[in-house]
Write a protein that holds these residues in place. Structure first.
Motif, PDB file in Angstrom:
ATOM      1  N   LEU A  41      -1.521   6.265  -3.220  1.00  0.00           N
ATOM      2  CA  LEU A  41      -1.319   5.525  -4.701  1.00  0.00           C
ATOM      3  C   LEU A  41       0.423   5.769  -4.875  1.00  0.00           C
ATOM      4  CD1 LEU A  41      -2.942   9.122  -7.175  1.00  0.00           C
ATOM      5  CD2 LEU A  41      -3.895   6.134  -6.547  1.00  0.00           C
ATOM      6  N   VAL A  44       1.267   5.753  -9.879  1.00  0.00           N
ATOM      7  CA  VAL A  44       0.542   5.399 -11.586  1.00  0.00           C
ATOM      8  C   VAL A  44       0.797   5.642 -12.940  1.00  0.00           C
ATOM      9  CG1 VAL A  44      -1.641   5.103 -11.843  1.00  0.00           C
ATOM     10  CG2 VAL A  44      -1.547   4.357  -9.392  1.00  0.00           C
ATOM     11  N   LYS A  64      -8.985   5.390  -6.400  1.00  0.00           N
ATOM     12  CA  LYS A  64      -9.720   5.519  -6.788  1.00  0.00           C
ATOM     13  C   LYS A  64     -10.250   7.042  -6.721  1.00  0.00           C
ATOM     14  CE  LYS A  64     -13.094   2.873  -5.687  1.00  0.00           C
ATOM     15  NZ  LYS A  64     -12.443   2.196  -4.224  1.00  0.00           N
ATOM     16  N   LEU A 232      -8.684  -0.716  -9.367  1.00  0.00           N
ATOM     17  CA  LEU A 232      -6.635  -0.313  -8.565  1.00  0.00           C
ATOM     18  C   LEU A 232      -6.664  -0.852  -7.663  1.00  0.00           C
ATOM     19  CD1 LEU A 232      -7.003   3.436  -8.292  1.00  0.00           C
ATOM     20  CD2 LEU A 232      -4.875   2.468  -9.267  1.00  0.00           C
ATOM     21  N   ARG A 236      -2.154   1.081  -6.703  1.00  0.00           N
ATOM     22  CA  ARG A 236      -1.558   0.024  -8.429  1.00  0.00           C
ATOM     23  C   ARG A 236      -2.506  -0.352  -9.283  1.00  0.00           C
ATOM     24  NH1 ARG A 236       3.924  -2.162  -7.109  1.00  0.00           N
ATOM     25  NH2 ARG A 236       4.736  -1.041  -5.109  1.00  0.00           N
ATOM     26  N   ILE A 237      -2.564   0.043 -10.136  1.00  0.00           N
ATOM     27  CA  ILE A 237      -3.481  -0.475 -11.545  1.00  0.00           C
ATOM     28  C   ILE A 237      -2.941  -2.002 -11.233  1.00  0.00           C
ATOM     29  CG2 ILE A 237      -4.144  -0.508 -13.581  1.00  0.00           C
ATOM     30  CD1 ILE A 237      -3.564   2.024 -14.077  1.00  0.00           C
TER      31      ILE A 237
END
Ligand SMILES: Nc1ncnc2c1ncn2[C@@H]1O[C@H](COP(=O)(O)OP(=O)(O)OP(=O)(O)O)[C@@H](O)[C@H]1O
Length: 260
Positions: A41, A44, A64, A232, A236-237
């Protein structure tokens, strides 16, 4: 009771959505160290708004599960913060975090994870039994009625169909009226018709019971039951979609290289 539906910017972490649901601030998670470190991640910031159904999608390895585990307090982030119902998980001592997970966060897994020796009723009540609290009979009745379990409460898991077992698992997740329910591929073990029933019940737990649901899925048809979809990629989103339809979700997944 019908849920208020927010906007994409709310889902992406822009506007505040009150204390319900969960949110993250610049959440990062790095596994390992040195040249083999994996940044699962990468900063985020996201809101899973209270009283809404949010799907989390993205290609394999996108982060996720890591996001879900960090928000659920099952895994500690490397940096950044997680709030569930306005409570900063990182500020909680271990015992309080365990209690928070047990009483304010619900889980539904692909594999149901019911205890085989307990009846459906005792499986549903397990979180209150473990916490040593008295179940709220009215809420129990409401959940059981909403999920259509009334005539199955005396059955053990082996005596129930897959869809019925998943309904028991959902009732168990809802029994403490958690801030948020995390569902990890909840229809992965079900045929498409039974899966659609379970998704409709997740939807109903949001619309009729006012609960908050976050679901990880690879299935565009499942994601289309949500109010919004968070995508995602590489930790990252990369997009948020409101009012998803299976076709739009599939198109977006294709462009991310993650279509099944
Ligand atoms: N315990 C771990 N140790 C090392 N790396 C890990 C660990 N857990 C996850 N990862 C790595 O972190 C990245 C994100 O993994 P994660 O399981 O969150 O992805 P995902 O989007 O849930 O994938 P999938 O759809 O395949 O389940 C991947 O590169 C994965 O290999």
């Amino acid at each position: 009771m019908s849920s208020a539906r927010g906007t994409a910017s709310e889902a992406a972490g822009g506007a505040a959505s009150g204390d319900g649901g969960a949110r993250t601030e610049r959440l990062s998670k790095v596994y390992g160290t040195g040249p083999t470190a994996v940044r699962a991640l990468d900063g985020v910031s996201v809101t899973l708004p209270g009283g809404r159904f949010t799907a989390i999608m993205g290609p394999s390895g996108a982060g996720k599960s890591t996001l879900m585990h960090c928000v659920a307090g099952l895994d500690a982030p490397t940096s950044g913060r997680v709030f569930v119902g306005g409570v900063d998980l990182g500020a909680l001592p271990d015992a309080k975090l365990t209690r928070m997970r047990r009483e304010r966060i619900g889980f539904v897994f692909q594999a149901f994870n019911l205890l085989p020796t307990l009846t459906a009723r005792d499986n549903v009540l397990l979180p209150t039994t473990l916490a040593g609290t008295r179940p709220d009979q009215q809420w129990f009745d409401t959940v059981v009625r909403t999920l259509g379990l009334g005539d199955r409460l005396g059955h053990r898991p082996a005596e129930l169909s897959g869809g019925q077992q998943q309904r028991v698992a959902l009732a168990r997740a809802l029994i403490t009226r958690p801030e948020i329910v995390f569902a990890d591929e909840p229809t992965g073990n079900l045929d498409s018709r039974t899966g659609a029933e379970v998704l409709a019940l997740l939807r109903r737990s949001v619309d009729d019971l006012g609960q908050t649901v976050a679901m990880v899925t690879h299935d565009p048809a499942a994601a289309a039951h949500a109010d919004s979809v968070i995508y995602l990629a590489d930790g990252r989103i990369v997009d948020v979609m409101d009012a998803p339809t299976p076709d739009r979700v599939l198109d977006r997944m294709r462009s991310l290289g993650g279509a099944a």
